[in-house]
Design a protein around this motif. Structure first.
Motif: not given
Lengths: 446, 313
Positions: B73, B75, B77-82, B278
């Protein structure tokens, strides 16, 4: 039917012909009716009038098997009941007798001889037995030999095809690019700046930017690289430390270009405070191309014979005097080759300048001194390689009306044009380096 | 005789003082040469240090290493980044493996042909062609992948998109083959001619010479050639960014789109906030790439040195 392992031709004969064997082709399943028929068949297949490839040569062997009934040969491993020999060089003058001591001179004589013996009834074959006629030729290839030659030829062809598979794509790619770019290529394409959100004009601004980057990275990298090469070839002793330095050079060459970009961001853009600028991008390129210069300088210096240095030392010159007056002048072309290679590599790289100083678009004046020297060292610049990337990923092509009105060029033309100029630049620089090397080799002093 | 005996304390003494002065710039320049020679080490450490410096705060403060290596996973830039790089790792591995499957046989075959089978003139021409192949910039390779190979793959395989492992593998193979050819050819050239002469004198054919004598004698050099090709393929950035379709997933077929480690950095670093998680995780990936490249190159070097040591003994 020859057996490739031993080059044996086998013919089968069935005594119980009774019509069923008549018209056979000599195979195990369809045997010939008599030895005489077999001999006639052999004469037709391999005799004097047969085509060159079918004629019997050294180590070939014809065997005639007597069968009990079709499809049931005798024990295959048994020695032949009668053996005859053909040997053009070993034949005594006149007719031989077919023995190993007095072989027949050629196949036709041999077949006639066997036929005579057969008619006399002196070579009866019991079912399961066979007779053999061997051809002996001095200096001719054995079956094993021939197989090895065949393997060799095949290996050569396969390797050649593999090489061709590398060269053909190169030619195809270059040809394809040039053909596709042809409508865009013109003098104005080179010397005009990109216009109307990069859908028209040429590539002057990125081209100059690439020259900036290459030139400054060259200024940084070549002194360090050449001196490092001098150190490694002239000063370094053969010890663990030198080995580490050499290993570092190899590793520097192997670091992925994007890691160089990260290094450039961390060291030059942020730590050294250069910001995203021509200087930072050039320094990143310089570090990246350093190993090219070091190793080719080392190679060039190593090719200067030791006797040159010894002669110079004997005259009382110091180490540096020797290097300056003897070693460097004699290896300058080789060093230049490496420097030129650095240029071609620096011009083509995109990843290291992505985040260290390449600009998406800059407005470059169309006239005056600023047309030729548009960028300042502490500001970012456009570059040809990055411009191609931008054209591929971020520029939207002009509409058909604009193109029809002559205000814009099709995006594809711009892309191919840029790609061809970039590749042309790199290959031209490379050709200079290759030409220099060829010249150097033909004008060697030692 | 008298003049000779005066020499020691006459001209030579004077020359001594002046040469002491003359040696000052020479000493300076020798110091500079030494410094430049050591600079390679400096730069290698510098690269690691500065990449580490940007990545470390997140590596030791916040990055879940277990998720980093075992989750696919990605991700950021998501709220809960992975931050899971398994998909990127497998993408890199898949493209590299395919590239090597194509490039190693071709490269070694071409090296054998250039070094053993062809005439000197042809050899010169082929070497130039291979150098030209090596000189094509990676962004141009990416361009070819995008504009030319892409429609070709769609036409041949019927895949909806031609930017996938197959495309990336072919492009990377062509990019890394020159390294394999030139290092491999050097390795074959390094086998002493006495070996060749002995084999030919015993009646070996040229293929037997290559297969039975040169391959065993040069196997370390050839292995190093392959390793350097692998290093080149793993580290390549712009071409794979354009060629592989850049979609994070664990690939199951040759026609799957993938995303590689290098391409991720190139595509995403520009959009990150400097100092953010990030941004820092991309530097951590950079460190990983640096370590991989370092190990590959070190192994190649040790492999070559190993054979040299044995030959000296």
């Amino acid at each position: 039917m020859p057996d490739p392992k031993t080059n044996r031709y086998q013919y089968f004969v069935s005594r119980r012909q009774n019509g069923e064997g008549a018209g056979g082709d000599g195979s195990c399943e369809h045997p010939l009716p008599s030895v005489r028929d077999a001999l006639a068949n052999i004469a037709q297949q391999h005799g004097g009038s047969a085509p060159q490839v079918k004629r019997l040569a050294g180590y070939d062997r014809v065997e005639i098997f007597a069968l009990d009934k079709p499809g049931a040969p005798g024990q295959p491993g048994r020695a032949p009941r009668y053996e005859f020999y053909v040997d053009p060089l070993g034949a005594a003058d006149g007719e031989g007798t077919g023995t190993a001591q007095r072989p027949w001179p050629d196949l036709d004589t041999a077949l006639a001889g066997v036929a005579r013996l057969d008619e006399q009834g002196s070579i009866p074959l019991a079912p399961g037995e066979h007779m053999a006629l061997s051809v002996r030729e001095v200096f001719s290839a054995t079956p094993i030999d021939r197989r090895r030659r065949r393997t060799e030829t095949i290996a050569g062809i396969v390797c050649g095809i593999m090489t061709l598979l590398l060269v053909v794509p190169l030619v195809l790619i270059l040809g394809h690019l040039v053909v596709k770019a042809w409508p865009a290529l013109s003098v104005s394409f080179l010397f005009e700046n990109p216009r109307t959100s990069m859908t028209a004009g040429g590539i002057w601004a990125p081209l100059v930017g690439t020259f900036y980057l290459v030139f400054i990275s060259l200024l940084v990298a070549s002194p360090i690289g050449i001196l490092a090469g001098v150190y490694l070839n002239e000063y370094a002793k053969d010890n663990w430390f030198t080995r580490i330095v050499n290993l570092a050079v190899v590793n520097l060459a192997g670091v992925p270009s994007i890691v160089h970009a990260l290094f450039g961001v961390g060291a030059f853009v942020l730590f050294a405070g250069m910001g995203e600028s021509v200087l930072a991008a050039s320094c990143t390129l310089a570090v990246m191309t350093l190993p090219v210069i070091i190793s080719s300088t080392k190679e060039a210096l190593a090719s200067v014979p030791m006797t040159f240095r010894e002669a110079c030392w004997n005259m009382g010159a110091s180490r540096w005097q020797t290097i300056r007056t003897i070693v460097l002048p004699n290896s300058i072309s080789g060093i230049l080759t490496g420097v030129i290679l650095q240029v071609s590599r620096a011009a083509g790289e995109t990843a290291p300048i992505l985040f260290t100083g390449a600009a998406f678009f800059l407005n470059v004046p169309d006239k005056g001194l600023r047309y030729f020297l548009p960028y300042s060292l502490d500001d970012s610049c456009m570059a040809l390689s990055y411009h191609l990337y931008v054209l591929m990923t971020q520029v939207k092509g002009a509409s058909d009306e604009q193109i029809a009105a002559g205000n814009a060029m099709p995006l594809e033309h711009l892309q191919y044009g840029t790609a061809v100029v970039l590749i042309g630049l790199v290959l031209a620089v490379n050709s200079v380096s290759i030409g220099l090397r060829v010249y150097l080799r033909s004008h060697k002093k030692w | 005789m008298a003049t000779v005996s005066t020499l020691p304390d006459g001209p030579r003494a004077r020359r001594g003082t002046s040469s002491r002065f003359r040696r000052v710039p020479e000493l300076l320049i020798e110091a500079l040469i030494r410094l430049c020679g050591w600079s390679a080490i400096l730069f290698v450490f510098g690269i690691f240090f500065f990449v580490f410096r940007e990545g470390a705060p997140f590596l030791f403060g916040g990055l879940n290493l277990r998720e980093f290596f075992t989750s696919s996973k990605w991700n950021p830039t998501a709220n809960t980044p992975h931050y899971g790089i398994l998909g990127l790792l497998t993408g890199t591995l898949a493209v590299t493996a395919l590239a090597m499957a194509i490039a190693v046989p071709l490269g070694l075959g071409a090296a054998v042909f250039v070094s053993e089978f062809c005439s000197p003139k042809l050899k010169e021409g082929l070497k130039i062609a291979i150098e030209m192949l090596a000189a094509i910039p990676s962004i141009v390779w990416g361009f070819i992948a995008y504009m030319t190979l892409n429609p070709m793959i769609i036409a041949v395989t019927g895949a909806p998109v031609g930017l996938n492992i197959l495309n990336g593998g072919i492009i990377l193979a062509l990019m890394s083959v020159p390294v394999i050819v030139s290092v491999g050819e050097d390795a074959l050239k390094a086998v002493p001619d006495s070996y060749r002469e002995a084999a030919l004198a015993l009646g070996a054919s040229r293929w037997e010479l290559v297969y039975r004598v040169l391959f065993p004698a040069a196997k370390n050099g050839l292995l190093a050639a392959v390793l350097l090709g692998v290093g080149r393929a793993i580290g390549e950035t712009m071409a794979v960014l354009m060629a592989t379709g850049h979609a994070n997933q664990i690939p199951t077929s040759l026609l799957d789109r993938v995303q590689t480690l290098t391409a991720t950095i190139a595509a995403e670093l520009g959009e990150t906030v400097q100092g953010g998680d990030h941004y820092r995780v991309l530097f951590v990936i950079g460190m990983l790439l640096f370590v991989i490249a370092f190990v590959v190159n070190l192994t190649a070097d040790l492999v070559v040195r190993g054979v040299r040591g044995k030959q000296n003994a």
